[in-house]
Motif scaffolding. Structure first.
Motif, short mmCIF file in Angstrom:
data_model
loop_
_atom_site.label_atom_id
_atom_site.label_comp_id
_atom_site.label_asym_id
_atom_site.label_seq_id
_atom_site.Cartn_x
_atom_site.Cartn_y
_atom_site.Cartn_z
N SER A 158 39.21 52.92 40.81
CA SER A 158 39.62 52.39 39.51
C SER A 158 39.13 50.96 39.37
N LEU A 159 38.54 50.65 38.23
CA LEU A 159 38.04 49.31 37.95
C LEU A 159 38.86 48.72 36.82
N HIS A 160 39.64 47.70 37.13
CA HIS A 160 40.50 47.06 36.14
C HIS A 160 39.83 45.77 35.69
N LEU A 161 39.09 45.85 34.61
CA LEU A 161 38.36 44.70 34.11
C LEU A 161 39.21 43.92 33.11
N GLN A 162 38.73 42.75 32.73
CA GLN A 162 39.46 41.95 31.75
C GLN A 162 39.52 42.70 30.41
N GLY A 163 40.64 42.62 29.79
CA GLY A 163 40.82 43.33 28.53
C GLY A 163 41.87 44.42 28.68
N ALA A 164 41.88 45.34 27.74
CA ALA A 164 42.95 46.34 27.69
C ALA A 164 42.57 47.66 28.34
N HIS A 165 41.36 47.74 28.95
CA HIS A 165 40.90 49.02 29.44
C HIS A 165 40.65 48.99 30.95
N SER A 166 40.81 50.18 31.55
CA SER A 166 40.41 50.40 32.94
C SER A 166 39.33 51.47 32.96
N TYR A 167 38.50 51.44 34.02
CA TYR A 167 37.39 52.37 34.13
C TYR A 167 37.43 53.04 35.50
N ILE A 168 36.77 54.20 35.61
CA ILE A 168 36.72 54.93 36.87
C ILE A 168 35.28 55.07 37.31
N ASP A 169 35.02 54.69 38.58
CA ASP A 169 33.72 54.93 39.20
C ASP A 169 33.91 56.08 40.18
N TYR A 170 33.26 57.21 39.91
CA TYR A 170 33.44 58.41 40.74
C TYR A 170 32.45 58.50 41.90
N ASN A 171 31.64 57.47 42.12
CA ASN A 171 30.67 57.52 43.22
C ASN A 171 31.33 57.76 44.58
N ARG A 172 32.54 57.23 44.74
CA ARG A 172 33.22 57.35 46.04
C ARG A 172 33.86 58.72 46.24
N CYS A 173 34.00 59.51 45.18
CA CYS A 173 34.60 60.85 45.31
C CYS A 173 33.83 61.68 46.33
N GLY A 174 34.55 62.28 47.26
CA GLY A 174 33.91 63.15 48.25
C GLY A 174 33.36 62.42 49.46
N THR A 175 33.49 61.08 49.50
CA THR A 175 33.05 60.35 50.69
C THR A 175 33.87 60.82 51.89
#
Length: 510
Positions: A158-175
């Motif tokens: 989960s990437l919690h950037l400045q502002g009202a939104h969070s984002y998901i980076d799925y590259n790590r899934c399945g590591t």
């Protein structure tokens, strides 16, 4: 009134493995990069996608198990653990539940030097585990039992950037991950940090993981509660699970804070242990305190089921034997041997065994040298200083152990002085030439012929009658000056020890 209390900690260490691909698909296993660029239908859990076990995944898991003194299962399987987090694409995690790959291991920790009133065996420190078995090994180590090491896949980030939104980076899934679960044998925040540090060192040694905490290669969940004696009665506080601790300092600080928090909570409302209840806590490093994230009422919450897309499988004897062979000598055993075999101090042995590559490099140099202690000193004082300055590892240096051994032998045989050795070392690094070649080119080799040195000393005495007169009048500091003249006349080549003996002989006859 509280009479005394004990800290009880069990750790769960999640460690990413150094495989080329992810656990159940052919996506590259690599840290960082553009988000969502190393994903496929399998690691995203899309309908119809079928996972397949990476053989390297199981092999590295077995190596980790052997390194941590575990039994390796001959038959095992994968399971599904259901929970719903934004970074868990499938809504379940492929893991192992009741048949883990590795069981019943242990790690021996060097004793921490507590204050006198908190020595192991004292009132504030447990010396026995929950089975009543002694945890103290030879009065040097404290044993932490490992209940299990199981295989599982990592989730996204989960990437919690400045502002009202969070984002998901799925590259790590399945590591590919292993989870190392201890028994509740750890009795202080300092021991918890030392345990993770020791596991990191061992797993790096056997090349199972990078172990970079800052990259999330290794993370720790600490389960902590207290045994409290009050008015002659024993109480147990509820267990708190502090999640995703990613530094040794965070482990120590979070557990230390939680000890104080649980003591206060007990004094305020007498909350007691319940086997089906656990509080999940986060660590707010900025505020220096733990914060409640959620509560768990039962493991039924996870709804474990056998993974239907991966068949149970057997682990061959060949794989287990290969894993054991890859472990080799571990760091603590190597340190003990180095101190005994090479007469090294604790600090020197710890430094030279800080990585497996450095320890092997030193051993090769020592095997070719006539004085292993001198060889160690050259590596510690000269070579490592250069590597630290250039931010390099021993694998990146161009000179070989043979270079250092030959330099050490040149000093041992009095072919060069210690001052000349520094010049040879610098030239050796710059040109990759062997010390003997450099010594010959620069005409450095010491004169050890007693007749030649005797002639030089006589010439110096003959040329400095005033210095001789001063010596006769009691000015003994003139001896050092005369030695300087001997070395100057010999262009630094006279063997200092022989020259000193011959000079003192002549001065004694005056």
């Amino acid at each position: 009134m509280i009479e005394k209390y004990e800290v009880v900690i069990g750790c769960e260490i999640h460690t990413q493995l150094l495989t080329k691909t992810k656990a159940f698909c052919a996506c590259e296993n690599k840290y960082g990069g553009m988000p969502d660029t190393r994903v496929c239908p399998v690691c995203l859990g899309l309908p119809g996608a079928m996972p397949r076990i990476s053989q390297g995944y199981v092999e590295l898991g077995a190596v980790a198990g052997q390194a941590l003194n575990c039994n390796i299962a001959r038959f095992t399987k994968f399971d599904r653990k259901h929970y719903f987090y934004p970074d868990l694409a499938k809504g379940y995690q492929i893991t192992q539940y009741d048949l883990p790959l590795c069981t019943d291991g242990y790690v021996d920790l060097p004793f921490i030097h507590y204050p006198k009133d908190e020595q192991p065996g004292g009132e504030n420190c447990r010396t026995k585990n929950f089975k009543g078995e002694d945890c103290i090994i030879d009065n040097k180590y404290r044993r932490v039992r490992i209940e299990r090491i199981h295989l599982e896949e990592d989730v996204g980030k989960s990437l919690h950037l400045q502002g009202a939104h969070s984002y998901i980076d799925y590259n790590r899934c399945g590591t590919p991950l292993i989870e190392i679960v201890t028994k509740p044998d750890i009795s202080s925040p300092e021991e918890a940090a030392l345990f993770m540090q020791t596991v990191q060192e061992i797993l790096r040694y056997v090349k199972v993981t990078k172990g970079n905490l800052e990259e999330g290669n290794m993370r720790c969940d600490a389960n902590i509660n207290l045994n409290i004696w009050e008015d002659g009665k024993l109480y147990h506080t509820p267990i708190s699970e502090i999640k995703n601790l990613n530094s040794f300092r965070a482990i120590k600080d979070a557990c230390s804070y939680e000890v104080k928090r649980q003591l206060q909570e007990f004094m305020d409302d007498r909350q007691e242990f319940n086997a089906g209840f656990k509080v999940t806590m986060g660590w707010d490093e900025e505020k220096g305190q733990t914060v409640v994230q959620r509560t768990k009422n039962s493991f039924v919450d996870y709804r474990f089921v056998v993974e239907p897309d991966i068949k149970p499988f057997t682990v061959s004897e060949e794989l287990i034997a290969s894993a054991k062979e890859k472990v080799g000598e571990l760091p603590e055993a190597k340190r003990t041997r180095f101190k005994k075999e090479f007469a090294l101090s604790d600090f020197d042995a710890e430094t030279l065994t800080s990585t497996r590559e450095l320890s092997l490099w030193f051993e090769e140099a020592a095997s070719k040298s006539k004085n292993s202690k001198r060889t160690a000193n050259i590596i510690l004082s000269e070579l490592l200083a250069v590597l630290n300055e250039k931010n390099q590892t021993i694998e990146e240096v161009e000179i070989t152990p043979a270079h250092i051994a030959e330099l050490s032998n040149s000093l041992e045989e009095n072919k060069i002085t210690s001052k000349q050795a520094k010049e040879v070392f610098a030239e050796m690094l710059a040109t990759n030439k062997m010390p003997s070649e450099i010594i010959k080119e620069k005409g450095m080799e010491q004169v050890s012929d007693s007749g030649a040195i005797d002639k030089i000393v006589q010439d110096v005495l003959a040329a400095n009658p005033k210095a001789i007169e001063d010596f006769k009048n009691g000015k003994t500091n003139v001896v050092g000056w005369l030695m300087g003249q001997v070395m100057k006349l010999s262009q630094g080549k006279a063997n200092p020890k022989q020259a000193t003996e011959i000079l003192n002989k002549y001065l004694g006859e005056l």
